[in-house]
Design a protein around this motif. Sequence first.
Motif, PDB file in Angstrom:
ATOM      1  N   LEU A 151       0.818  -1.218   0.000  1.00 29.07           N
ATOM      2  CA  LEU A 151       0.000   0.000   0.000  1.00 29.07           C
ATOM      3  C   LEU A 151       0.847   1.261   0.000  1.00 29.07           C
ATOM      4  O   LEU A 151       0.398   2.321  -0.458  1.00 29.07           O
ATOM      5  N   LEU A 152       2.074   1.157   0.512  1.00 28.54           N
ATOM      6  CA  LEU A 152       2.901   2.340   0.729  1.00 28.54           C
ATOM      7  C   LEU A 152       3.896   2.605  -0.380  1.00 28.54           C
ATOM      8  O   LEU A 152       4.408   3.725  -0.486  1.00 28.54           O
ATOM      9  N   THR A 153       4.215   1.590  -1.173  1.00 27.16           N
ATOM     10  CA  THR A 153       5.243   1.781  -2.188  1.00 27.16           C
ATOM     11  C   THR A 153       4.660   2.342  -3.477  1.00 27.16           C
ATOM     12  O   THR A 153       3.542   2.003  -3.883  1.00 27.16           O
ATOM     13  N   ALA A 154       5.438   3.208  -4.105  1.00 26.46           N
ATOM     14  CA  ALA A 154       5.039   3.759  -5.399  1.00 26.46           C
ATOM     15  C   ALA A 154       5.748   3.065  -6.552  1.00 26.46           C
ATOM     16  O   ALA A 154       5.457   3.328  -7.718  1.00 26.46           O
ATOM     17  N   ASP A 155       6.673   2.165  -6.222  1.00 23.17           N
ATOM     18  CA  ASP A 155       7.433   1.452  -7.246  1.00 23.17           C
ATOM     19  C   ASP A 155       6.618   0.249  -7.727  1.00 23.17           C
ATOM     20  O   ASP A 155       6.376  -0.686  -6.961  1.00 23.17           O
ATOM     21  N   PRO A 156       6.185   0.237  -8.995  1.00 25.00           N
ATOM     22  CA  PRO A 156       5.359  -0.869  -9.492  1.00 25.00           C
ATOM     23  C   PRO A 156       6.051  -2.224  -9.389  1.00 25.00           C
ATOM     24  O   PRO A 156       5.409  -3.236  -9.081  1.00 25.00           O
ATOM     25  N   ALA A 157       7.357  -2.263  -9.628  1.00 21.31           N
ATOM     26  CA  ALA A 157       8.084  -3.542  -9.576  1.00 21.31           C
ATOM     27  C   ALA A 157       8.132  -4.072  -8.143  1.00 21.31           C
ATOM     28  O   ALA A 157       7.941  -5.262  -7.896  1.00 21.31           O
ATOM     29  N   GLU A 158       8.397  -3.180  -7.193  1.00 25.93           N
ATOM     30  CA  GLU A 158       8.438  -3.604  -5.799  1.00 25.93           C
ATOM     31  C   GLU A 158       7.056  -4.050  -5.329  1.00 25.93           C
ATOM     32  O   GLU A 158       6.921  -5.040  -4.603  1.00 25.93           O
ATOM     33  N   LYS A 159       6.013  -3.321  -5.762  1.00 23.35           N
ATOM     34  CA  LYS A 159       4.645  -3.689  -5.372  1.00 23.35           C
ATOM     35  C   LYS A 159       4.294  -5.069  -5.905  1.00 23.35           C
ATOM     36  O   LYS A 159       3.673  -5.885  -5.211  1.00 23.35           O
ATOM     37  N   GLN A 160       4.692  -5.363  -7.138  1.00 30.83           N
ATOM     38  CA  GLN A 160       4.399  -6.672  -7.716  1.00 30.83           C
ATOM     39  C   GLN A 160       5.077  -7.781  -6.931  1.00 30.83           C
ATOM     40  O   GLN A 160       4.484  -8.839  -6.671  1.00 30.83           O
ATOM     41  N   ALA A 161       6.336  -7.545  -6.517  1.00 33.43           N
ATOM     42  CA  ALA A 161       7.061  -8.553  -5.745  1.00 33.43           C
ATOM     43  C   ALA A 161       6.412  -8.788  -4.385  1.00 33.43           C
ATOM     44  O   ALA A 161       6.397  -9.914  -3.875  1.00 33.43           O
ATOM     45  N   LEU A 162       5.857  -7.743  -3.785  1.00 32.93           N
ATOM     46  CA  LEU A 162       5.191  -7.867  -2.494  1.00 32.93           C
ATOM     47  C   LEU A 162       3.866  -8.611  -2.611  1.00 32.93           C
ATOM     48  O   LEU A 162       3.448  -9.310  -1.680  1.00 32.93           O
ATOM     49  N   LEU A 163       3.189  -8.471  -3.749  1.00 32.40           N
ATOM     50  CA  LEU A 163       1.884  -9.111  -3.936  1.00 32.40           C
ATOM     51  C   LEU A 163       1.999 -10.559  -4.391  1.00 32.40           C
ATOM     52  O   LEU A 163       1.164 -11.396  -4.026  1.00 32.40           O
ATOM     53  N   ASN A 164       3.001 -10.858  -5.196  1.00 33.67           N
ATOM     54  CA  ASN A 164       3.130 -12.221  -5.727  1.00 33.67           C
ATOM     55  C   ASN A 164       3.452 -13.217  -4.614  1.00 33.67           C
ATOM     56  O   ASN A 164       4.251 -12.933  -3.716  1.00 33.67           O
ATOM     57  N   ILE A 165       2.848 -14.404  -4.701  1.00 41.60           N
ATOM     58  CA  ILE A 165       3.155 -15.497  -3.772  1.00 41.60           C
ATOM     59  C   ILE A 165       3.511 -16.730  -4.595  1.00 41.60           C
ATOM     60  O   ILE A 165       2.719 -17.168  -5.438  1.00 41.60           O
ATOM     61  N   VAL A 166       4.699 -17.265  -4.350  1.00 41.67           N
ATOM     62  CA  VAL A 166       5.158 -18.463  -5.047  1.00 41.67           C
ATOM     63  C   VAL A 166       5.151 -19.618  -4.054  1.00 41.67           C
ATOM     64  O   VAL A 166       5.740 -19.518  -2.970  1.00 41.67           O
ATOM     65  N   VAL A 167       4.477 -20.692  -4.409  1.00 37.76           N
ATOM     66  CA  VAL A 167       4.450 -21.906  -3.596  1.00 37.76           C
ATOM     67  C   VAL A 167       5.248 -22.968  -4.349  1.00 37.76           C
ATOM     68  O   VAL A 167       4.938 -23.276  -5.502  1.00 37.76           O
ATOM     69  N   VAL A 168       6.257 -23.519  -3.707  1.00 39.80           N
ATOM     70  CA  VAL A 168       7.114 -24.515  -4.359  1.00 39.80           C
ATOM     71  C   VAL A 168       6.776 -25.891  -3.800  1.00 39.80           C
ATOM     72  O   VAL A 168       6.907 -26.134  -2.601  1.00 39.80           O
ATOM     73  N   GLY A 169       6.333 -26.790  -4.673  1.00 39.17           N
ATOM     74  CA  GLY A 169       5.977 -28.142  -4.268  1.00 39.17           C
ATOM     75  C   GLY A 169       4.526 -28.436  -4.574  1.00 39.17           C
ATOM     76  O   GLY A 169       3.622 -27.795  -4.041  1.00 39.17           O
ATOM     77  N   GLY A 170       4.294 -29.406  -5.447  1.00 35.79           N
ATOM     78  CA  GLY A 170       2.934 -29.730  -5.880  1.00 35.79           C
ATOM     79  C   GLY A 170       2.330 -30.915  -5.165  1.00 35.79           C
ATOM     80  O   GLY A 170       1.419 -31.555  -5.695  1.00 35.79           O
TER      81      GLY A 170
END
Length: 456
Positions: A151-170
């Motif tokens: 919510l606080l960052t104006a950097d689109p790349a940083e915001k995307q990294a904060l929102l993305n969730i990667v789960v490893v292992g199926g």
Amino acid sequence: MDTNLPVSAQPRVVIVGCGFGGLRLAKALRHAPVQVVVIDRNNYHNFQPLLYQVATGALEADSIAYPIRKIFAGQPNFFYRMADVQRVDTARNTVHTSVGDIRYDHLVLATGSLTNFFGIESLEKNAMQIKSIPNSLNLRSFIFQNFEKALLTADPAEKQALLNIVVVGGGPTGVEISGSLAEMRKHVLPKDYPELDLRQMKIILVEAGKELLGPMSVKSQQDALRYMQELGVEVRLNTSIKRFENCRAYYSDTEFIPTENLIWAAGVNGAEVPGLPTEVVARNKRITVNAWNQVEGLPNVFAIGDVANMVTEEMPRGLPMLAPVAQQQADLLAKNLQRLLQGQPPEPFVYNNKGVMAIVSRNKAVVDLPGNVHFNGFFGWLTWLFVHLMTLVGFRNKVVAFIDWAFSYFSSDQALRLIIRPFSRRDVKDDQGKKKAEHNTATPEYNPTPPAIQVR
């Protein structure tokens, strides 16, 4: 010596670990002519299959945990010591712990499993895991902290990294937490974070193999993949994460997924105990046992559950690391210990496969039963709920879990979105409770993508 345990003429059975196997064994020895001593670093038994629901706010931690002393209240031959086991001395029949030495006549190792990072240091330092209640609470806080940062960052790349969730292992854990996160993205997060465009949030499930839920039937694998896709989870099969650093989960030398949230559910090792002969410890840290769970070459030492490597003709790589295996081994070992005390030969273990199941989201689950019986959807979901509800320890936990699930189902909401203890990776500990090496814990300043690196 013996940390103030009472002297008894009865033989002492020391059980290391109070998971599914250790708990079942201690209960089964209630009326046996032995002194039962359980050693565990936690004073509670936790229901590991539901840890992911604690991590995503569907259940509170005390809904899946139950005090060990309360479980065994009224069992006169039971004693508990809260301690870390440092090593065993099989020559002196002694367990060395953080609170002192404990002598045994019979030793049972039921230590379970630990996360296996396959030697990748950056993953061990930076990835989140869900093998314990503290892990789950840390993950829950970490995810919501990152949404607050987004919510606080104006950097689109940083915001995307904060929102993305990667789960490893199926496997089941990876599938279940991915589905739970997708449900949260659809029903919960829009209410809490209307300022965020959650269409940008990606939930990516990465599996090194060619299918999800590898041990299950082809039909279950196909159903799970279809459910994931319906929920908007991006599934990447035949893909391995090579390293994770600076908000980047690399799946090749140059290609990466931008994320600050990587959940590792890709593999486990047995939680071996130092002091055993090296020849009885398999490559995956499981302890080699014979047909009645006796450690090879040690007549009064046994291992059950995830840590036990019992090889059969049907399963040359060892029995699966599942709760039913541990519980069935515990039941038989309780009988065999009494047979040994009476001078009778032990009975061999035969695994009764009652089926496997995995939940994906509400009304979506897959169930495989013996005889190639498969079903899914709403009926599979109800079956999963019933089995897990009945397996929880304690009447209160069953009632609380049922109420929480009912509330979530009818309201499409989860009430436990609390950052009670803000989490920093500097505080993270490994599966054995030891503090990991310190490293950069705050979300690093997001570096612009170099031209030579591909972002996907």
